[in-house]
Write an enzyme that holds these catalytic residues in place. Structure first.
Site, PDB file in Angstrom:
ATOM      1  N   SER A 262       0.553  -5.808  13.687  1.00  0.00           N
ATOM      2  CA  SER A 262       1.902  -5.792  14.226  1.00  0.00           C
ATOM      3  C   SER A 262       1.943  -6.841  15.324  1.00  0.00           C
ATOM      4  CB  SER A 262       2.208  -4.407  14.798  1.00  0.00           C
ATOM      5  OG  SER A 262       3.335  -4.464  15.649  1.00  0.00           O
ATOM      6  N   ASN A 270      -3.385  -0.685  11.727  1.00  0.00           N
ATOM      7  CA  ASN A 270      -2.885   0.473  10.994  1.00  0.00           C
ATOM      8  C   ASN A 270      -3.696   0.763   9.735  1.00  0.00           C
ATOM      9  OD1 ASN A 270      -0.805   0.910  12.803  1.00  0.00           O
ATOM     10  ND2 ASN A 270       0.607  -0.446  11.706  1.00  0.00           N
ATOM     11  N   ARG A 301       6.201  23.903 -31.278  1.00  0.00           N
ATOM     12  CA  ARG A 301       6.618  22.684 -30.542  1.00  0.00           C
ATOM     13  C   ARG A 301       7.380  23.159 -29.310  1.00  0.00           C
ATOM     14  NH1 ARG A 301       5.083  20.334 -33.226  1.00  0.00           N
ATOM     15  NH2 ARG A 301       6.131  19.017 -34.728  1.00  0.00           N
TER      16      ARG A 301
END
Lengths: 439, 439, 439, 439
Positions: A262, A270, A301
């Site tokens: 950042s 991070n 089915r």
């Protein structure tokens, strides 16, 4: 993994089944050999309109119905006679399920390969950090010293068990689905078993004892094992992200451009890979539950239950596989700050060594008196804000029993690791055995 | 199963672990032999106050902490020296987890026994009804004829796969948990491995490569396999309850006094056993998801995740086991109305045999013309509200190709069963193999 | 909460419904008034054998059937005529569901009370710590300063929304269930609505538009709201347990004898309350999923779906309520180490203030140049292991623009809190509004 | 719904937020007005490369980071000064969450519209079939007569409650998310609240009391209400698919070309719409559980929990919306075979009327004698395979009490419907009230 389960590949796997069926039926004599080439040559996904098929699926009820209709028309345009033998005697679920099995064969091969890669990276980590001390933490509180190698060995041990589970489930899932409309292969008359056997051979799948249209344990088992794997990946990255906290700073995901940094908060690193894995570990368990819940499928089915599988199983495969890839990245490039690990053991001002000193004193004093002596020393250390070592070094009773060299040694985490190294060695030995077993 | 997981038994299993630890440590020389009898003699659940321990658990964080405190006090009252060696070197999770493993050993034995019993009952059903015709239903609509034996064989096949899964998972779960406070056995110094090995021997459990305090795949795998089993039980009872509907009336749960009847509605025969099983099949999948979600446990002892296991796994065991018992009851005493099964095949006025006639005519006419002929006949049958047989018997083109004997035969479901009988035989053969494999 | 859902109370609530029904029907004239006293006097849970009823439930299909049978026999022993009017015109689900509604009325009152208590404790915390600085953490990494008051306000805001949700759902769940065997009240002939209305009046419940035997949204909605509440409690305790870590040490659960300590590890202060809450936050979501999954109940009475609710909803109530109680304990007695909070802001050697300085310099330099200057300074700080303040204080360009007083102020977290205080005030204002709305 | 949540629209909604932020900040004076046009003009999704952004997301941690970087570069290329003000003071989660809220506003509008449409169709059905008799079925067994109108009214009543729930949740979710990196709006200094207020105004969203980055109840509540709706849709289609069974044949999904038919099995009319809805009702509950489980998000930005929301909530919206659309289709075009409904009431040979006759005879004989008489008659009917009417018509005791006209009337289901019609009327009245309330 995304490629294995993309619309195009899914279509191709169903077309592979249909083509193999034509070959098998011609071999058995159920359909004329002349029809095979006309059918096979159209069984290429790239000639179909995926979006149009998707639209027709909603009304038809499943993807195979419009696909077979479309394919039949294409075959008919070149060879009207052959068109009559497209998908002969099969039901749409035969094709969808067997196509899925072919996809799962690829998916499981990828997962097996990646769990092996992760295991090897973890084995390296366990071996390398066999003597790297770090705080063992229980209840997210420092408890006693352990080694980072043992931490990694614990992760490895679980991954290696998963590799055995994968090996065990494969014979149950890598099987043909082929039963026709009612699961009896009635449309094939007396040729049912021979055709089924030939088809299984064509696809290099095992022939199961009977069709399993509404016995879904084979496919759901895959989901449960992927669920277990994802849980372990979540555990690994939970630990790593906790160790990456600003106040802990012991391990870090690998640096890469644009990854987890950042510009306005330059101190941040991070755990972006861990976040992806932890998200998968949150999402996969309920998806496994979906598949388990969809198992009671009606009669021959299912109504809704089968349909609930269609997107869910591929999602589980993708999430597990993505989580594996991210965990491999994180582990293979993990930054380990061994100095910080050792420094963090100082956070408690020596209290983390209380048990070690108690055990040593117990040999001289008996357990209870030793315990009481240390408990009182700890209380003083906390009240006075001093290190436990200093309290004890100034205690005449202690001085009478232990030399300063001995006392100092007790405050070295390397001297209170018990069987940690042996556990690591056992896990590594088991890892070598697993490597042999799964190949 | 309730007895295995009741509070009292749970306590006893933990006490069994503590007693075995004393014996093992005395054997290895870690604690004095003299302490064993004093400890062992107090390791009896009936002398503890279960409610008081439960109350203390909330504050302490787990049940083992107050239990060991209470036990130590009891031992101390008789032998103060021995009290110092209660639970020596172990952590509370060692005792809780190993106690759980002992419970699971009993639970899995019960589940294995009951799945075997169910499999045998299903094998009898499959064998007996190998030639009993019934409508195969897809989308909950009649499709084609099949046999009730094949239906039962499908159920059996899944149960037998579960028996293999149970056999495979046992070596992974029937293992010791023993690592001490940090998972290093540090308090035992150099005697950790020898003690662990002796303890495993005492309890007849395998010694794992390392402690698995926060590697929970071993226990969660048990839950996933029980989840798969419960799913299959749900499938079996879903089918049976659908066949019990007033308008279907093909199978019925066994009659018993006070069971499923209604005095004001005397026609009812409620599927009360099936309801219990279906409820279990609804409840177990999310509980499995709970355990999978709790796998990412922090560091060397989980915070919340481990606690989430405590009641969830016993619930899964109880629900699966209860569902098994109810399914055994239902299957072993199942009333099968074979006449109604056959009669229900008449519901569609012969249309259910359309495919059979098409296949027969295709040999004479080719597939497409046969298909068109029958499609048109079906349309007329529906419009005129007549049986397809009558339409075809009055069709000159059909008469030219098929004798009335031949045509009549095509409307006999017994003549359109394909490989149903072979599938049943294959499943029964597999069942015999499984019986050998799991013993 | 355990008392509300214990077997005994459950029985009593059903008996309350049965007694009220007798009164209502006598009032409407459906049954003779003479029968009421005989019925009412036996509607006391303590005279029934809970275990015997539980055993009979399995065969009967639900608890109400044997209960009513037993009650009828008891009434008959005193007044044979009255016995004929026990549970007149009602079906067992009427009694079970309405009994559940009466339990939920008590449960919701408790939850409302406890959410209010928690909200008040959080409001105090938010108010008190409005100016207590602490690191805001994103990705579990320190980001920028915030206040502990704002953290508490965020928790409070969610709890207050839950209180509104509880208020909104009550009119939908606090309603009568009364439809008779088919949901038509047919057995009451023309008196159905009058009886229903009288019964609702007796029980102080609302009369719904129609019976809701298989429309389960009313009960499942309760579960979803309790699920949301438990999620927020998990969030609160997740934060607190992270702040309790040895290396963070900012908040601590209250001390109590026998709570979360360890004699051999005296430095530990385990988050035992948080663990209970986090376990609940792990267990409740799948239980909510069970109830949502059980909603598609068949026709006029579900088969398995309804049964899946019976234990699940009480478990959710108990888990949510227990989690609430523990969270109240933790919050009301929370130890907050405001010094440590402030000290932890030093961990990044000033980098956490980089954004603040950038913003200040941007006014002089423009945003991009300011950004570049600080980015470079941060790089130097990291490389040289120095505090960012020192780097900047020694930078001539910075000195030209900012006085030392100004620069120093930028490294005070109190000066970079933006609207934190206003947000807290807004939440507290909303809290006061909520207090009025829900009473 | 797919359009609302497609990649392109998602991008556009985030860009809408960024553009609105620029306008708001210019209005408040936080950024120069001159920057607005340069920013706004680039906030068009079609100019971005969705795939490239998706690739960059993995490394960056979320989609907003590369989007803003890309957008800033585009703005810079035209107006370098303006570029410095892109996304000024906001954090990526502000943009992602507020963008999501804008999507949810559209999604909820669609769901509200479709629930209203479904409610109207159900109201028509309930009104039209107010006197259409059909068997009420409990435990999937015929119990007593009811009306198809009451069945539809039950469905309607639930849908109308959902409409109220949707109305109630909107004020909680249609709110701004805006807190900046730490949730304090620190980067905006003293202008935080004014900017937030202006931004909310620009987007026509409410301004919440505080940012809710890790207070996720607002979004998760949406999921729970959609989960409740999907559960009701599953209930509706469960009933319809059961009524569509070959042996029941009471209702049918609308016919359409290529829909649910089978050329080789011409008697089939597969419930393809119901299957889609039931699949959704199986898949949505675990997805809701995912969101509830992801609520305990760490500190000021979650690690994994937030990420688990990203695909899950859109899936829930899509599944619920798709299920709604299919249910509307099924209900609006439902074929109802009222003759078959009445005919099916004959299946039990009159036993279904046993309660009705008992009630009638009870007036003459007292309840117990009446009950015994009928119980014995039912036994004879079952043993002799005769209709209960015939047994009773030949019983002298009955003949003495009831005329043949009276007895015959008791075997007419229309005469034993209790309050069914009143319940329908009450639901329809409530429906009209709801229509007013939600507009």
């Amino acid at each position: 993994m995304q490629e294995i389960f993309c619309d195009r590949t899914r279509l191709q796997r169903m077309l592979d089944v249909i083509a193999a069926l034509a070959r098998a039926e011609a071999r058995v004599g159920v359909i004329p050999s002349a029809a095979v080439a006309a059918i096979e040559s159209r069984c290429r996904a790239e000639i179909f309109d995926v979006d149009a098929l998707a639209r027709a699926t909603a009304a038809a009820g499943n993807i195979a119905i419009p696909l077979i209709k479309d394919l039949t028309a294409r075959v008919a345009s070149g060879d009207a006679a052959a068109a009559g033998f497209v998908h002969w005697g099969a039901t749409s679920q035969d094709t969808i399920d067997t196509g899925l099995v072919l996809q799962l064969r690829d998916a499981l091969a990828l997962i097996e390969n990646d769990t092996a890669r992760l295991a090897h990276a973890l084995a390296d980590l366990a071996e390398f950090h066999k003597r790297t001390v770090v705080a063992a933490r229980t209840w997210m509180q420092q408890a006693l010293p352990t080694t980072f190698g043992l931490k990694a060995a614990g992760w490895l041990s679980a991954i290696d068990r998963h590799r055995l589970r994968l090996r065990e489930l494969k014979p149950r899932i890598l099987v043909l689905q082929f039963g026709g409309a009612a699961g009896t292969l009635a449309a094939l008359g007396a040729d049912g078993m021979a055709t089924a056997s030939a088809l299984a051979g064509e696809l290099e799948l095992a022939l199961p004892d009977s069709p399993w249209h509404t016995q879904r344990d084979r496919v759901v088992e895959v989901a449960t094992v992927l669920g277990l794997i994802t849980g372990t990946l979540g555990k690994i990255t939970r630990d790593i992200s906790l160790m990456m906290q600003t106040e802990v700073g012991e391990t870090f995901e690998p640096r890469a451009p644009g990854r987890g940094g950042s510009s306005s908060m330059p101190h941040k690193r991070n755990p972006v890979g861990s976040a992806v894995v932890l998200a998968a570990a949150t999402r996969v368990p309920p998806l496994v539950s979906t598949l388990l819940a969809s198992m009671p499928q009606e009669h021959e089915r299912g109504l809704g239950g089968w349909h609930a599988e269609w997107e869910t199983l591929p999602q589980i495969c993708a999430l597990c596989s993505g989580a594996l890839a991210h965990t491999i990245d994180v582990i293979a490039g993990l930054d380990v700050d061994t100095d910080r690990m050792r420094a963090n053991l100082e956070t408690t001002d020596g209290l983390i060594f209380a048990e070690a000193v108690t055990m040593a004193l117990a040999k001289h004093l008996g357990r209870m008196p030793a315990h009481e002596l240390i408990e009182s020393a700890c209380r003083r250390a906390l009240e006075q804000g001093r290190n436990l070592y200093d309290i004890l070094a100034g205690d005449s009773k202690v001085n009478a029993l232990l030399s300063d060299t001995e006392l100092t040694a007790m405050f070295d985490p390397l001297n209170y690791l018990g069987s940690a190294e042996q556990f690591v060695d056992r896990v590594l030995a088991q890892h070598r055995t697993t490597n042999q077993d799964v190949t």
